[in-house]
Design a protein around this motif. Structure first.
Motif, mmCIF file in Angstrom:
data_model
loop_
_atom_site.group_PDB
_atom_site.id
_atom_site.type_symbol
_atom_site.label_atom_id
_atom_site.label_comp_id
_atom_site.label_asym_id
_atom_site.label_seq_id
_atom_site.Cartn_x
_atom_site.Cartn_y
_atom_site.Cartn_z
ATOM 1 N N ASN A 131 0.800 -1.235 0.000
ATOM 2 C CA ASN A 131 0.000 0.000 0.000
ATOM 3 C C ASN A 131 0.832 1.284 0.000
ATOM 4 O O ASN A 131 0.293 2.363 -0.181
ATOM 5 C CB ASN A 131 -1.062 0.005 1.116
ATOM 6 N N SER A 219 -13.365 -0.462 -4.101
ATOM 7 C CA SER A 219 -12.745 -1.782 -3.948
ATOM 8 C C SER A 219 -12.441 -2.416 -5.294
ATOM 9 O O SER A 219 -13.222 -2.322 -6.238
ATOM 10 C CB SER A 219 -13.629 -2.710 -3.108
ATOM 11 N N VAL A 258 -12.080 5.164 1.511
ATOM 12 C CA VAL A 258 -11.469 3.884 1.873
ATOM 13 C C VAL A 258 -11.159 3.170 0.557
ATOM 14 O O VAL A 258 -12.062 2.888 -0.230
ATOM 15 C CB VAL A 258 -12.424 3.023 2.735
ATOM 16 N N GLN A 260 -9.648 -0.097 -1.195
ATOM 17 C CA GLN A 260 -9.365 -1.475 -0.778
ATOM 18 C C GLN A 260 -9.091 -2.400 -1.960
ATOM 19 O O GLN A 260 -9.865 -2.463 -2.901
ATOM 20 C CB GLN A 260 -10.560 -1.994 0.027
ATOM 21 N N VAL A 262 -8.397 -6.439 -2.816
ATOM 22 C CA VAL A 262 -8.453 -7.800 -2.296
ATOM 23 C C VAL A 262 -7.710 -8.689 -3.284
ATOM 24 O O VAL A 262 -8.051 -8.709 -4.479
ATOM 25 C CB VAL A 262 -9.917 -8.275 -2.125
ATOM 26 N N ALA A 269 -3.506 -8.830 5.953
ATOM 27 C CA ALA A 269 -4.290 -7.615 5.752
ATOM 28 C C ALA A 269 -3.469 -6.450 6.253
ATOM 29 O O ALA A 269 -2.861 -6.532 7.311
ATOM 30 C CB ALA A 269 -5.607 -7.695 6.516
ATOM 31 N N GLY A 271 -3.238 -1.909 6.226
ATOM 32 C CA GLY A 271 -3.778 -0.608 5.850
ATOM 33 C C GLY A 271 -2.711 0.456 5.975
ATOM 34 O O GLY A 271 -1.823 0.353 6.820
ATOM 35 N N ASP A 280 -6.143 -0.158 1.846
ATOM 36 C CA ASP A 280 -6.095 -1.479 2.476
ATOM 37 C C ASP A 280 -5.771 -2.520 1.420
ATOM 38 O O ASP A 280 -6.286 -2.447 0.311
ATOM 39 C CB ASP A 280 -7.464 -1.874 3.050
ATOM 40 N N LEU A 282 -6.045 -6.688 1.323
ATOM 41 C CA LEU A 282 -6.539 -7.809 2.114
ATOM 42 C C LEU A 282 -6.439 -9.109 1.323
ATOM 43 O O LEU A 282 -6.755 -9.150 0.132
ATOM 44 C CB LEU A 282 -8.024 -7.616 2.467
ATOM 45 N N GLN A 292 -11.694 -6.690 9.899
ATOM 46 C CA GLN A 292 -12.047 -5.660 8.910
ATOM 47 C C GLN A 292 -12.486 -4.330 9.553
ATOM 48 O O GLN A 292 -11.889 -3.289 9.249
ATOM 49 C CB GLN A 292 -13.133 -6.226 7.987
ATOM 50 N N TYR A 296 -10.445 -0.573 9.453
ATOM 51 C CA TYR A 296 -11.019 0.721 9.029
ATOM 52 C C TYR A 296 -10.933 1.737 10.164
ATOM 53 O O TYR A 296 -10.531 2.890 9.965
ATOM 54 C CB TYR A 296 -12.487 0.572 8.617
#
Ligand code: ZN
Length: 598
Positions: A131, A219, A258, A260, A262, A269, A271, A280, A282, A292, A296
């Motif tokens: 990240n 996401s 946010v 994210q 995946v 995971a 952040g 994030d 994950l 989760q 956050y």
């Protein structure tokens, strides 16, 4: 930053502790530049290349060489990353004519004869699923400004800049930057510019209104967080965010994003916080997990604690080298305490859930070699291998919990750690500076009716003494319960033959029954040993049996089935917390205050 479980092993290697040695000498100053703009190009045509295009334009006055650098790290990710490593095909030109350039160190370029409108171009390889870095797929790009936005060496960082994203019409762009047209964004200074990462491509984007603010949820890949799961995410965000705003009485952002990803290639995971967004990453099994909402809540609380209320050692951020601070136990640990509080106060977890989160931290810290919070904070840049590299998260969280109890106890719950956080936010961040040790401890002492914390600091922050739970928990109406669990005391491994004992520990059921290394375990009491998870089934089955109860253990030894006579033995299995039924009225008020924020 917040990272869970096996992700720790996947963190990138740090190259050097005290900066990359990439600092040009102190008198290295670029000629001034003006009208700074950056363009990033990533679309369906370039996506499959695994890289994206970067173009920087600016005006140069011709007074000397323009010296441009890339950061060595991204604030929040306390490690040297050397983003310049991924730059390919650097070139500079003015009026269509190539300019001469060379490097002054590995992340600094010197452009000669730069005068008038200048253009710099390069390609950036986006192959780091991290990240703090840049990562692309055919239809998606994550990039951080620290990776690609060059700054003039030795010049003030208060220059404004514009960012244009060149992409396909049906692809999205998400960032915390201020929009100034279609896929055009502005920042008034370099700190803001590089604190607002980008998603570009095909991803899902939702938003929810929370207490007069907007929280967006982006996401990737599309559909990876399904309809039901998205509803859960937005509900969790709606519950925790107002509780965090309440601590400080305001939020400096109107929209928070946010962001994210995946991906099964990511082991855990993690952040990484920014002033009005966070990224994030994950592993799929973390979607919808208990971790989760905690992730956050942690990252969003950073939008106050560390992105704004920040230790003086990191004010302002310096991008060319490491900025160690002894305060990560506040910036990270207390952020994690407030993640638990936001979950409890917002109703994501109940009192029992808060006790569980706290007990897990106590047990985690108890299982590590003693290390001082300040030392752990300073050392994180070098990722120590003794298991203490990130202890300032759980242990700093617990230090915050202790300070909270002590302030509430000294003031009959009239003041709290919330008082300290809000006061420092007002007296340091809002005054345009970082906080010092005096700022912090004076605020703590003031909140606690003048009580001194010198002894507390010496023992539990600078020192390595175990935390005094037996003394402090009752003040908050909490009773520590030391749990015992049945203990087999075997190490084993799965083989063709079955679960094979590799060693036994003295005093466990296996040792007392005469189990030997090399035995293949068949049954333990009435638990068949089918795989390495038999221990959990064993503890569940015999957890309520009296110590000393008969426990036949059947093993295969030298081709013979042997039945050994054992008995159930117990060992310490950590601490559990529960409400103390004998708590005083004051202690009950303190616990209610912690859990409600009142
Ligand atoms: Zn964090």
């Amino acid at each position: 930053m917040r990272t869970s479980l096996f992700a720790l092993a996947a963190l990138p290697l740090v190259l050097e502790a005290q900066g990359p040695g990439s600092r040009p000498s102190a008198d290295t100053v670029s000629a001034p530049i003006s009208s700074v703009a950056y363009e990033v190009t990533f679309d369906k045509r370039t996506g499959p290349s695994g890289a994206f295009g970067v173009r920087m334009t600016f005006g140069a006055d011709g007074s000397g060489p323009v010296i441009l650098s890339l950061p060595a790290w991204t604030p929040g990710a306390y490690e040297i990353s050397n983003f310049a490593q991924k730059v390919v095909g650097f070139e500079a030109s003015a009026g269509g004519k190539a300019l001469g350039w060379d490097k002054m160190d590995f992340d600094t370029w010197r452009i000669r004869d730069a005068s008038g409108p200048v253009e710099v171009r390069f390609t950036y390889v986006a192959d780091s699923l991290d990240n703090a870095m840049s990562w692309s797929q055919d239809d998606f790009l994550l990039f951080n400004g620290t990776n690609v936005f060059l700054y003039p060496e030795g010049r003030p960082l208060n220059f404004a800049a514009r960012v244009t994203i060149n992409t396909d019409a049906d692809w999205l762009v998400a960032t915390g930057m201020t929009p100034a047209g279609h896929n055009v964004f502005t920042a008034s200074n370099y700190h803001d510019l590089v604190d607002m990462p980008f998603f570009v491509g095909a991803f899902d984007l939702d938003s929810v209104s929370v207490g007069g603010k907007w929280v967006r949820f982006a996401s990737y890949p599309r559909g990876v967080v399904g309809t039901q799961a998205r509803t859960t995410v937005l509900s969790q965000l709606s519950k925790v965010v107002p509780q965090e705003i309440a601590v400080f009485g305001e939020a400096q952002w109107n929209t928070y994003t946010v962001m994210q990803i995946v991906d099964s290639a990511f082991g855990g995971a993690s952040g990484l916080e920014h002033q009005n967004s966070h990224v994030d990453i994950l592993s799929p099994q973390f979607v919808g997990s208990d971790f989760q909402p905690s992730l956050y809540a942690h990252e969003i609380f950073h939008s106050w604690n560390v992105k704004r209320l920040r230790p003086s050692e990191m004010w302002p951020y310096v991008y060319s080298h490491a900025q160690p601070t002894p305060w990560l136990w506040v910036s990270e640990g207390i952020t994690d305490y407030y993640a638990d509080l936001a979950e409890a106060r917002g109703g994501v977890v109940d009192q029992k859930g808060f006790f569980k989160l706290t007990a897990e931290k106590i047990n985690e810290v108890n299982g590590l070699v003693p290390v001082a919070l300040e030392d752990a904070s300073l050392s994180t840049w070098i990722h120590p291998v003794d298991g203490t590299g990130y202890v300032y998260y759980p242990k700093g969280s617990l230090a915050g919990f202790m300070i909270d109890i002590m302030i509430r106890d000294a003031t009959d719950n009239a003041k709290s750690l919330d008082t300290v956080m809000r006061e420092l936010y007002t007296t340091t961040y809002k005054q345009g500076k970082g906080f010092t040790a005096d700022d912090w401890w004076n605020a703590v002492s003031r909140a606690a009716n003048g009580q001194s914390f010198a002894d507390f600091y010496a023992k539990y922050i600078d020192g390595r003494e175990p935390y005094p739970w037996a003394e402090l928990l009752p003040k908050a109406g909490i009773k520590p319960v030391f749990e015992k669990a049945p203990r087999m005391g075997v190490s084993s491994q799965q083989s063709q033959a079955g679960v094979v004992v590799t060693a036994t520990e003295p005093g466990g059921s296996a040792d007392l029954a005469g189990v030997k290394a090399g035995d293949v375990l068949l049954t333990v009491g009435d638990i068949p040993v089918e795989d390495l998870n038999f221990g959990a089934r064993f503890r569940l089955r015999y957890g309520n049996s009296p110590e000393g109860s008969p426990l036949p253990i059947v093993v295969m030894r030298g081709g013979q089935k042997v039945t050994l006579t054992g008995k159930v033995m117990f060992a310490n299995a950590g601490m559990r917390l529960e409400a103390d039924p004998a708590a005083t009225a004051k202690a009950r008020r303190i616990l209610a205050g912690i859990l409600s924020g009142k």
